[in-house]
Design an enzyme around this catalytic site. Structure first.
Site, PDB file in Angstrom:
ATOM      1  N   GLY A 238      91.675 -10.182 -76.144  1.00 54.97           N
ATOM      2  CA  GLY A 238      90.613  -9.340 -75.603  1.00 54.97           C
ATOM      3  C   GLY A 238      91.097  -7.952 -75.276  1.00 54.97           C
ATOM      4  O   GLY A 238      90.430  -6.953 -75.579  1.00 54.97           O
TER       5      GLY A 238
ATOM      6  N   GLU B 175      81.651  -3.648 -59.082  1.00 55.13           N
ATOM      7  CA  GLU B 175      82.876  -3.699 -59.872  1.00 55.13           C
ATOM      8  C   GLU B 175      82.601  -3.848 -61.372  1.00 55.13           C
ATOM      9  O   GLU B 175      83.435  -3.469 -62.204  1.00 55.13           O
ATOM     10  CB  GLU B 175      83.771  -4.858 -59.397  1.00 55.13           C
ATOM     11  CG  GLU B 175      83.273  -6.257 -59.712  1.00 55.13           C
ATOM     12  CD  GLU B 175      82.316  -6.852 -58.692  1.00 55.13           C
ATOM     13  OE1 GLU B 175      82.095  -8.077 -58.720  1.00 55.13           O
ATOM     14  OE2 GLU B 175      81.782  -6.077 -57.865  1.00 55.13           O
TER      15      GLU B 175
ATOM     16  N   GLY C 253      96.368 -12.149 -75.118  1.00 53.78           N
ATOM     17  CA  GLY C 253      95.764 -10.842 -74.878  1.00 53.78           C
ATOM     18  C   GLY C 253      94.918 -10.343 -76.030  1.00 53.78           C
ATOM     19  O   GLY C 253      94.899  -9.130 -76.306  1.00 53.78           O
TER      20      GLY C 253
ATOM     21  N   CYS D 141      78.234  -9.243 -52.539  1.00 55.77           N
ATOM     22  CA  CYS D 141      77.417 -10.440 -52.741  1.00 55.77           C
ATOM     23  C   CYS D 141      77.561 -11.378 -51.539  1.00 55.77           C
ATOM     24  O   CYS D 141      77.061 -11.081 -50.464  1.00 55.77           O
ATOM     25  CB  CYS D 141      77.782 -11.108 -54.063  1.00 55.77           C
ATOM     26  SG  CYS D 141      76.527 -12.270 -54.656  1.00 55.77           S
TER      27      CYS D 141
ATOM     28  N   GLY E 108      80.054 -11.707 -49.752  1.00 54.36           N
ATOM     29  CA  GLY E 108      80.760 -10.929 -48.740  1.00 54.36           C
ATOM     30  C   GLY E 108      79.825 -10.106 -47.878  1.00 54.36           C
ATOM     31  O   GLY E 108      80.068  -9.904 -46.680  1.00 54.36           O
TER      32      GLY E 108
ATOM     33  N   HIS F  11      77.050  -6.299 -57.654  1.00 54.83           N
ATOM     34  CA  HIS F  11      78.465  -6.298 -58.028  1.00 54.83           C
ATOM     35  C   HIS F  11      78.845  -4.942 -58.631  1.00 54.83           C
ATOM     36  O   HIS F  11      78.845  -4.773 -59.858  1.00 54.83           O
ATOM     37  CB  HIS F  11      78.740  -7.419 -59.031  1.00 54.83           C
ATOM     38  CG  HIS F  11      78.639  -8.788 -58.437  1.00 54.83           C
ATOM     39  ND1 HIS F  11      79.712  -9.453 -57.901  1.00 54.83           N
ATOM     40  CD2 HIS F  11      77.566  -9.603 -58.269  1.00 54.83           C
ATOM     41  CE1 HIS F  11      79.321 -10.627 -57.445  1.00 54.83           C
ATOM     42  NE2 HIS F  11      78.021 -10.744 -57.656  1.00 54.83           N
TER      43      HIS F  11
END
Length: 547
Positions: free
Chosen positions: A18, A521, A16, A380, A382, A519
């Site tokens: 990051g 997100e 972890g 995308c 999807g 995207h």
């Protein structure tokens, strides 16, 4: 001139680093400092853009079109600072730069070596934007002792010596394993990791120790003694219910104070933790729950959809509900009726991907959502599968498909409702691509503007008719089928400014069915959820009340 914090890892990978770096960045911001975050990856790929999601997880894309490590997503989500292409570099990129300079003759005939040429290239990268922020946090990928990471460790060692005293510190993240048989946390792996680090000339100033059990004060003192750090600079890192508890957890453990003490910043500015107290409150005090199915092809590795999972969590925070996501393999629907697998979910999300595998299942998932009036978000690929589903089952174009699948099979099998994007406008110039081009870095990448249709669902969601979102794709929905599709109710509610490229589609007679080519997100944050995800979760709540 910025102060530098170099974050390294030891004992095992995937501890972890990051997340720890991102949480520290958020804590420094809470004390009034400006930050920028960087990732230095030892792998020889130029970037992760051509890697399989099973190899490396998702590829995070920046506004300026860089394909980067997923840790940059953590950095953005915690600090709100938009990452740039200059915030991520790999050994592959460093060596490519060095070799290009050698070919041009920039080194004036010298013998090219790791030291000084490769390490100098790394140091040049590290100090980009040095005068822009108070703190630069640089995470070194991999684990101390890895052969491929040695040039990076040597570069940061040199860098710290070349800077004025007190401008650089080192933070090392290790593991304290627990032996159940003896009921002990073992400190020896951490001692050996620090010894390895010190053998290459780097002495950590702060130690962050991952542990599954509380670390007794006696053990913290032992670590401090044998690793030559101050006792209050040994910071415990325990497992959390949510990653968004990390800033508050590390603050209580004294991480930000230890870092400021290492820089001898005294008195330290008082922290304002209001933002993270609110985030923590929304995590622990949800007022409901919704279940959302993610129908994808990389479901065996959740990191392949990391930003999507986090954006759904942010959407839940915005609506004060817990979002339970379940991963559904799209290939199942190629042989089975999707209904038994999708009934009971309050919404369906179909994410992006590459290649034909699993696409027929995604098409059937879109069909199920359309026919059963279940909220649907297609991202995308999807979105493209939702358009192909509409072309086949509503317009009657039975062989509708994508050029991507024909290219993969090496023969023509479909009427291409989705085609290979060969030309588009980027800023003030036109980008041109061929199918035969190299794969890496040749997609439509980065932030692009979209114009939304007045009165559409997406215009209502965004509260605007002009938006900017990040893209990563090389195939595009063909607008020559727009008139037929719109006549059947599939509205092209978002387009590129020149009107040539579809950005968003939505079913007008559906409670919530939206497909987007970009995207959303990638720009979502816990304290600033992406509008589409916040409203998608709201629609799931409405669906939950109907079920």
């Amino acid at each position: 001139m910025a102060r530098y914090i170099f974050i390294t890892g030891g004992v095992v990978s995937s501890l972890g680093k990051g997340l720890t770096a991102a949480a520290l960045g958020a804590l420094l911001q809470a004390r009034g400092f400006s930050v920028r975050m960087r990732k230095l990856d030892p792998y020889l790929n130029v970037d992760p853009g051509t890697m399989s999601p099973f190899e490396h997880g998702e590829v995070f894309v920046t506004d300026d079109g860089a394909e980067t490590d997923l840790d940059l997503g953590h950095y953005e989500r915690f600090t709100g600072v938009a990452a740039r292409a200059t915030d991520s570099v790999s050994s592959g990129r460093i060596y490519t730069n060095v070799l290009e300079k050698e070919r041009r003759g920039d080194y004036l005939g010298k013998t090219i070596q790791v030291i000084p040429h490769v390490t100098n290239e790394i140091k040049d990268f590290i100090e980009i934007g040095d005068d822009e922020v108070d703190f630069m946090l640089c995470e070194i990928g991999g684990t101390v002792g890895d052969i491929e990471a040695l040039p990076f460790f040597e570069a940061i060692r040199q860098f710290s010596q070349e800077r004025p005293r007190g401008q650089c510190i080192f933070m090392h993240l290790t593991l304290l394993p627990y032996l159940a048989a003896s009921g002990e946390l073992k400190t020896k792996p951490t001692q050996h990791s620090v010894k390895e680090l010190r053998s290459i000339g780097i002495a950590p100033d702060v130690l962050v120790c991952r542990a599954e059990h509380p670390i007794p004060e006696k053990e913290r003192a032992k670590i401090a003694l044998f690793c030559n750090v101050r006792p209050d600079s040994v910071i415990p890192a325990y497992d959390l219910k949510s990653i968004y508890e990390a800033p508050m957890s590390f603050h209580r453990a004294g991480l930000d104070q230890a870092v400021l003490d290492a820089f001898q910043i005294s008195p330290a500015p008082a922290p304002n933790m209001t933002r993270w107290e609110d985030v923590e409150d929304r995590i622990h005090n949800a007022e409901g729950e919704v279940k959302i199915a993610i129908v994808g092809k990389y479901v065996q590795l959740e990191d392949a959809y990391k930003s999507i999972k986090e954006a759904l969590t942010h959407g839940g925070m915005a609506n004060r509900v817990k979002v339970t996501t379940e991963w559904v393999d799209a290939e199942i629907f190629e042989k089975e009726d999707p209904a038994p697998h999708l009934e009971g979910y309050h919404a369906i999300l179909v994410p992006g991907g590459f290649g034909e595998r699993g696409t027929e299942g995604k098409i059937r998932a879109a069909q199920f959502a359309r026919e059963h009036k279940v909220p649907y978000l297609g991202i995308c690929l999807g979105m493209q599968m939702a358009v192909i589903e509409a072309a086949r089952n509503v317009v009657g174009l039975e062989d509708a498909g994508s050029e991507e699948f024909d290219h993969e099979a090496g023969k023509k099998r479909f009427t291409p409702v989705v085609y290979h994007l060969k030309e588009w406008v980027q800023g003030n110039y036109t980008v041109k691509r061929k199918v035969s081009d190299d794969k890496g870095g040749t997609m439509r990448l980065g932030a692009y503007t979209a114009t939304l249709k007045e009165g559409s669902k997406v215009a209502e969601v965004y509260g605007d008719t002009t938006i900017e979102e990040r893209h990563r794709h090389r195939y595009e929905v063909d607008i020559k089928y727009r008139e037929e599709l719109e006549a059947k109710g599939l509205c092209f509610s978002g387009m590129s400014p020149d009107g040539r490229l579809p950005e968003i589609v939505e079913w007008q007679d559906h409670p919530w069915f939206i497909g987007v080519q970009y995207h959303p997100e990638l720009k979502s944050k816990p304290f600033a959820p992406a509008p589409l995800f916040a409203d998608f979760v709201r629609a799931a709540i409405e669906q939950e009340r109907l079920v």
